[in-house]
Write a protein that holds these residues in place. Structure first.
Motif, PDB file in Angstrom:
ATOM      1  N   LEU A  40       0.595  11.850   2.150  1.00 29.33           N
ATOM      2  CA  LEU A  40       2.011  11.566   2.395  1.00 29.33           C
ATOM      3  C   LEU A  40       2.809  11.746   1.111  1.00 29.33           C
ATOM      4  O   LEU A  40       3.882  12.365   1.127  1.00 29.33           O
ATOM      5  CB  LEU A  40       2.196  10.145   2.932  1.00 29.33           C
ATOM      6  CG  LEU A  40       3.641   9.661   3.103  1.00 29.33           C
ATOM      7  CD1 LEU A  40       4.417  10.571   4.058  1.00 29.33           C
ATOM      8  CD2 LEU A  40       3.655   8.220   3.591  1.00 29.33           C
ATOM      9  N   ARG A  41       2.312  11.240   0.018  1.00 27.62           N
ATOM     10  CA  ARG A  41       3.006  11.382  -1.269  1.00 27.62           C
ATOM     11  C   ARG A  41       3.174  12.865  -1.617  1.00 27.62           C
ATOM     12  O   ARG A  41       4.254  13.297  -2.021  1.00 27.62           O
ATOM     13  CB  ARG A  41       2.235  10.653  -2.365  1.00 27.62           C
ATOM     14  CG  ARG A  41       2.944  10.677  -3.690  1.00 27.62           C
ATOM     15  CD  ARG A  41       2.267   9.726  -4.686  1.00 27.62           C
ATOM     16  NE  ARG A  41       2.890   9.783  -5.971  1.00 27.62           N
ATOM     17  CZ  ARG A  41       4.029   9.200  -6.302  1.00 27.62           C
ATOM     18  NH1 ARG A  41       4.685   8.511  -5.412  1.00 27.62           N
ATOM     19  NH2 ARG A  41       4.525   9.307  -7.508  1.00 27.62           N
ATOM     20  N   ASN A  86      -6.431   9.896  12.616  1.00 28.61           N
ATOM     21  CA  ASN A  86      -5.777   9.472  11.379  1.00 28.61           C
ATOM     22  C   ASN A  86      -4.345   8.997  11.637  1.00 28.61           C
ATOM     23  O   ASN A  86      -3.866   8.064  11.000  1.00 28.61           O
ATOM     24  CB  ASN A  86      -5.793  10.584  10.339  1.00 28.61           C
ATOM     25  CG  ASN A  86      -7.156  10.760   9.721  1.00 28.61           C
ATOM     26  OD1 ASN A  86      -8.049   9.929   9.888  1.00 28.61           O
ATOM     27  ND2 ASN A  86      -7.338  11.850   9.007  1.00 28.61           N
ATOM     28  N   ARG A  87      -3.664   9.636  12.581  1.00 28.81           N
ATOM     29  CA  ARG A  87      -2.310   9.211  12.940  1.00 28.81           C
ATOM     30  C   ARG A  87      -2.351   7.803  13.539  1.00 28.81           C
ATOM     31  O   ARG A  87      -1.539   6.949  13.207  1.00 28.81           O
ATOM     32  CB  ARG A  87      -1.690  10.207  13.925  1.00 28.81           C
ATOM     33  CG  ARG A  87      -0.240   9.964  14.229  1.00 28.81           C
ATOM     34  CD  ARG A  87       0.427  11.091  15.015  1.00 28.81           C
ATOM     35  NE  ARG A  87      -0.354  11.621  16.113  1.00 28.81           N
ATOM     36  CZ  ARG A  87      -0.875  12.854  16.152  1.00 28.81           C
ATOM     37  NH1 ARG A  87      -0.687  13.698  15.169  1.00 28.81           N
ATOM     38  NH2 ARG A  87      -1.583  13.258  17.185  1.00 28.81           N
ATOM     39  N   ARG A 115      -9.791   6.326   4.496  1.00 28.33           N
ATOM     40  CA  ARG A 115      -8.881   7.232   5.207  1.00 28.33           C
ATOM     41  C   ARG A 115      -7.426   6.911   4.899  1.00 28.33           C
ATOM     42  O   ARG A 115      -6.617   7.810   4.686  1.00 28.33           O
ATOM     43  CB  ARG A 115      -9.117   7.167   6.709  1.00 28.33           C
ATOM     44  CG  ARG A 115     -10.363   7.910   7.132  1.00 28.33           C
ATOM     45  CD  ARG A 115     -10.398   8.033   8.616  1.00 28.33           C
ATOM     46  NE  ARG A 115     -11.659   8.575   9.061  1.00 28.33           N
ATOM     47  CZ  ARG A 115     -11.807   9.207  10.203  1.00 28.33           C
ATOM     48  NH1 ARG A 115     -10.773   9.373  10.998  1.00 28.33           N
ATOM     49  NH2 ARG A 115     -12.977   9.665  10.566  1.00 28.33           N
ATOM     50  N   LEU A 116      -7.085   5.630   4.881  1.00 26.78           N
ATOM     51  CA  LEU A 116      -5.707   5.254   4.572  1.00 26.78           C
ATOM     52  C   LEU A 116      -5.329   5.656   3.156  1.00 26.78           C
ATOM     53  O   LEU A 116      -4.208   6.113   2.915  1.00 26.78           O
ATOM     54  CB  LEU A 116      -5.498   3.755   4.788  1.00 26.78           C
ATOM     55  CG  LEU A 116      -5.388   3.339   6.254  1.00 26.78           C
ATOM     56  CD1 LEU A 116      -5.480   1.826   6.396  1.00 26.78           C
ATOM     57  CD2 LEU A 116      -4.105   3.856   6.877  1.00 26.78           C
ATOM     58  N   THR A 117      -6.257   5.525   2.230  1.00 25.23           N
ATOM     59  CA  THR A 117      -5.996   5.961   0.852  1.00 25.23           C
ATOM     60  C   THR A 117      -5.711   7.458   0.826  1.00 25.23           C
ATOM     61  O   THR A 117      -4.750   7.909   0.180  1.00 25.23           O
ATOM     62  CB  THR A 117      -7.196   5.630  -0.060  1.00 25.23           C
ATOM     63  OG1 THR A 117      -7.386   4.205  -0.050  1.00 25.23           O
ATOM     64  CG2 THR A 117      -6.973   6.109  -1.477  1.00 25.23           C
ATOM     65  N   ARG A 118      -6.499   8.219   1.523  1.00 27.53           N
ATOM     66  CA  ARG A 118      -6.307   9.678   1.571  1.00 27.53           C
ATOM     67  C   ARG A 118      -5.005  10.048   2.281  1.00 27.53           C
ATOM     68  O   ARG A 118      -4.303  10.971   1.855  1.00 27.53           O
ATOM     69  CB  ARG A 118      -7.497  10.344   2.256  1.00 27.53           C
ATOM     70  CG  ARG A 118      -8.756  10.300   1.415  1.00 27.53           C
ATOM     71  CD  ARG A 118      -9.935  10.908   2.130  1.00 27.53           C
ATOM     72  NE  ARG A 118     -11.131  10.803   1.302  1.00 27.53           N
ATOM     73  CZ  ARG A 118     -12.368  10.889   1.762  1.00 27.53           C
ATOM     74  NH1 ARG A 118     -12.566  11.083   3.067  1.00 27.53           N
ATOM     75  NH2 ARG A 118     -13.387  10.780   0.949  1.00 27.53           N
ATOM     76  N   GLU A 150       0.824  -1.206   0.000  1.00 19.47           N
ATOM     77  CA  GLU A 150       0.000   0.000   0.000  1.00 19.47           C
ATOM     78  C   GLU A 150       0.859   1.257   0.000  1.00 19.47           C
ATOM     79  O   GLU A 150       0.482   2.276  -0.554  1.00 19.47           O
ATOM     80  CB  GLU A 150      -0.938   0.017   1.209  1.00 19.47           C
ATOM     81  CG  GLU A 150      -2.019  -1.029   1.158  1.00 19.47           C
ATOM     82  CD  GLU A 150      -2.821  -1.101   2.449  1.00 19.47           C
ATOM     83  OE1 GLU A 150      -2.576  -0.292   3.368  1.00 19.47           O
ATOM     84  OE2 GLU A 150      -3.686  -1.979   2.529  1.00 19.47           O
ATOM     85  N   LEU A 151       2.019   1.182   0.635  1.00 23.45           N
ATOM     86  CA  LEU A 151       2.907   2.339   0.730  1.00 23.45           C
ATOM     87  C   LEU A 151       3.860   2.479  -0.454  1.00 23.45           C
ATOM     88  O   LEU A 151       4.546   3.483  -0.570  1.00 23.45           O
ATOM     89  CB  LEU A 151       3.729   2.273   2.019  1.00 23.45           C
ATOM     90  CG  LEU A 151       2.989   2.640   3.296  1.00 23.45           C
ATOM     91  CD1 LEU A 151       3.892   2.422   4.497  1.00 23.45           C
ATOM     92  CD2 LEU A 151       2.492   4.060   3.261  1.00 23.45           C
TER      93      LEU A 151
END
Length: 185
Positions: free
Chosen positions: A174-175, A135-136, A166-169, A100-101
């Motif tokens: 992050l990107r 989110n953190r 949320r993880l997608t966002r 995912e990362l």
């Protein structure tokens, strides 16, 4: 028993220190290790090795917070065991979380040529500081503790779909954050 007392037991070289550490943080440590290695026996061995590592490090170290200290040891030992066990295999939970990362970070050799590991760590820590607490927690539970979406959803009181979105966002943020700081992707 509080963390300070457990650390004092380590300084006294009392075997009760390991028992107290296990009683207070054993379940967290085992879950963390299991999420990486995917096997109860390996997870138990990793946690026991981590306790030995803590025994050898305290003293002289006086970790604060103790939970982060022991979790880091457990995680590092578990990652080494995972690499040993899965040279050509695939561990779905851990590999999926890392995949995912992949779109956020380039390969480690590309990163090494542009930015040191310490600098990248500081940049990612600064990014995490920009996130709201929930989110953190979601991000760290997924990518540091390798928790499943279901486990995270239960912990924070959301649906699995909401955690996924949320993880997608967060990964997108992050990107963008890394791009703004000229970390080559």
């Amino acid at each position: 028993m509080n963390d300070e007392r457990i650390i004092e037991l380590f300084f006294e070289r009392s075997e009760e220190a390991v028992s107290a550490l296990n009683e207070k943080y054993g379940r967290i440590c085992h879950t963390l290790s299991y999420n990486i290695v995917g096997n109860n026996q390996d997870a138990e061995e990793c946690v026991n090795d981590a306790y030995l590592g803590a025994w050898n490090a305290i003293p002289p170290a006086r970790p604060n917070p103790l939970l982060a200290f022991i979790c880091k040891i457990v995680r590092n030992i578990s990652l080494k065991r995972y690499e040993k066990n899965t040279a050509a295999k695939r561990n779905s939970r851990y590999d999926v979380a890392l995949e995912e990362l992949e779109n956020c970070l380039s390969s480690s050799t590309e990163i090494d040529s542009e930015i040191s590991e310490n600098e990248l760590t500081k940049i990612i820590e600064a990014f995490l500081d920009t996130l709201v607490k929930e989110n953190r927690v979601i991000f760290l539970r997924r990518y540091w503790f390798s928790d499943s979406y279901a486990d995270i959803a239960k912990q924070v009181g959301l649906t699995e779909k909401n955690v996924s979105v949320r993880l997608t966002r967060i990964r997108k943020e992050l990107r963008e954050y890394l791009t703004e700081r000229e970390v080559l992707l």
